[in-house]
Design a protein around this motif. Structure first.
Motif, PDB file in Angstrom:
ATOM      1  N   GLN A 103     -11.891  -4.078   8.615  1.00 28.61           N
ATOM      2  CA  GLN A 103     -10.426  -4.104   8.600  1.00 28.61           C
ATOM      3  C   GLN A 103      -9.774  -3.192   9.643  1.00 28.61           C
ATOM      4  O   GLN A 103      -8.557  -3.250   9.834  1.00 28.61           O
ATOM      5  CB  GLN A 103      -9.908  -3.715   7.210  1.00 28.61           C
ATOM      6  CG  GLN A 103     -10.146  -4.779   6.165  1.00 28.61           C
ATOM      7  CD  GLN A 103      -9.506  -4.421   4.850  1.00 28.61           C
ATOM      8  OE1 GLN A 103      -8.302  -4.545   4.657  1.00 28.61           O
ATOM      9  NE2 GLN A 103     -10.316  -3.955   3.912  1.00 28.61           N
ATOM     10  N   VAL A 106     -10.353 -11.440   3.961  1.00 23.82           N
ATOM     11  CA  VAL A 106     -11.010 -10.182   3.594  1.00 23.82           C
ATOM     12  C   VAL A 106     -11.931 -10.327   2.382  1.00 23.82           C
ATOM     13  O   VAL A 106     -13.082  -9.882   2.413  1.00 23.82           O
ATOM     14  CB  VAL A 106      -9.962  -9.071   3.372  1.00 23.82           C
ATOM     15  CG1 VAL A 106     -10.611  -7.828   2.769  1.00 23.82           C
ATOM     16  CG2 VAL A 106      -9.299  -8.698   4.700  1.00 23.82           C
ATOM     17  N   GLU A 162      -6.944  -4.003   1.003  1.00 27.26           N
ATOM     18  CA  GLU A 162      -6.906  -5.147   1.924  1.00 27.26           C
ATOM     19  C   GLU A 162      -5.830  -4.989   2.995  1.00 27.26           C
ATOM     20  O   GLU A 162      -5.651  -5.888   3.817  1.00 27.26           O
ATOM     21  CB  GLU A 162      -6.672  -6.447   1.145  1.00 27.26           C
ATOM     22  CG  GLU A 162      -7.850  -6.865   0.287  1.00 27.26           C
ATOM     23  CD  GLU A 162      -7.786  -8.326  -0.100  1.00 27.26           C
ATOM     24  OE1 GLU A 162      -7.685  -9.178   0.804  1.00 27.26           O
ATOM     25  OE2 GLU A 162      -7.821  -8.610  -1.309  1.00 27.26           O
TER      26      GLU A 162
END
Length: 339
Positions: free
Chosen positions: A273, A41, A148
């Motif tokens: 994500q 990420v 994240e």
């Protein structure tokens, strides 16, 4: 049409050389280090940031993934010293430097809903205003904080309650409040730099650790643990910062390029994500079918929820009025961004 003479060509060549010289004089190479691989990420965020800066200026960004310049503590020191212009680091590591940043480790403060989190990080007064001064006091310009993913515990034995963590040596980042969290959860917190975690689990020096799901797959931590447990207690936060002297010395135009790049990369990483945790969890199950995955029920996670009050009190004790004000502002921001 005016005839081009030898003198004219000479003048044009000189002017062209001068233009190139002036352009080169204003084009710099900026160094940016982060705590993960290029494909993880932080690496995806960094690549988008680099792409935007280079598309909108004459500057170049050099990227340094995890391990190329040392551990997390090393890259922070280099950023503060001005060796690096940018650094991406979790408040888990900056917590010792900026105690109030440990607020991100108060259990059950942050929601697990990713869309709520995306709105919160983007609109939060605590993040976008209050933390600016705290980071500036340490020679850092805070550009963006971003999530994240939900944190999962990976352990050698199953975890269904706090009692299951009794005497478990659980790796934590070198963060005082995270140490207090795992004490409250019943474990034996063991601060370790990331480079020692895989080997520590392999040799049973530690028996557990926590990280977002994508990181469990990309770092192959599932190879040396047997159980993944979601307690809903936290979401991993990270931040991109610039060396403040460097940033303050830039033109307004270059500062805007950086701020715009940070904002575009934020939107990019939030979109990137979506569904990532589920995809990576499926890969873990394929690679290790015997891995157990448990999402604790409300009843099962109650002991962890109860421990959160103790950790929150510890946070206020550690940080005083400043920390208490940050905590209250974050709670207000979370309420304001809920739907």
């Amino acid at each position: 049409m005016k005839k081009l003479t030898k003198h004219t060509f000479g003048t044009l060549a000189f002017a062209s050389a001068m233009t190139m010289s002036l352009t080169a004089a204003h084009a710099d190479t900026w160094r940016y280090a982060f705590e993960e691989a290029l494909t993880e990420v932080q690496g995806v965020y960094a690549q988008k940031f680099k792409e935007e800066v280079e598309a909108n200026s004459d500057h170049e960004i050099q990227l340094f993934p995890f391990g190329t310049l040392g551990e997390s503590a090393d890259i922070m020191e280099q950023a503060q010293a001005g060796i690096l212009q940018f650094v991406n680091q979790s408040p888990g590591f900056t917590g010792a430097l900026i105690p109030e940043a440990q607020v991100f480790f108060v259990p059950y403060l942050l929601p697990t809903d990713q869309e709520h989190l995306a709105r919160f990080y983007k609109q939060s007064k605590a993040i976008n205003e209050d933390f600016q001064d705290l980071y500036a006091n340490q020679g850092l310009e805070l550009l963006k904080m971003y999530p994240e993913g939900e944190v999962a515990m990976t352990t050698k034995e199953p975890v269904k309650t706090c009692e299951d963590l009794n005497e478990v040596k659980f790796r934590v980042m070198t963060n005082p409040l995270l140490v207090e969290s795992y004490k409250a959860f019943g474990a034996t917190p063991t601060p370790l730099p990331w480079g020692e975690v895989y080997g520590g689990l392999q040799t049973n020096i530690i028996q557990g650790q926590e990280n977002p799901t994508f990181f469990l797959y990309s770092t192959k931590i599932y190879e040396v643990t047997d159980h993944i447990t979601y307690t809903g207690h936290n979401n991993f936060t990270t931040a991109i910062m610039a060396n403040k002297n460097f940033y303050d010395g830039l033109s307004e135009e270059d500062q805007k390029v950086i701020q715009d790049a940070a904002a575009v990369a934020y939107d990019h990483i939030v979109t990137y994500q979506k569904g990532l945790a589920e995809q990576e969890l499926a890969k873990i199950k394929e690679a290790k079918p015997e891995m157990t995955v448990t999402v604790l029920s409300e009843e099962e996670r109650q002991c962890f929820v109860d421990a959160a009050a103790e950790v929150e009190a510890k946070f206020i004790e550690m940080t005083g009025d400043s920390g208490k004000a940050i905590l209250e502002q974050m709670k207000a921001d979370l309420a304001a961004t809920a739907e």
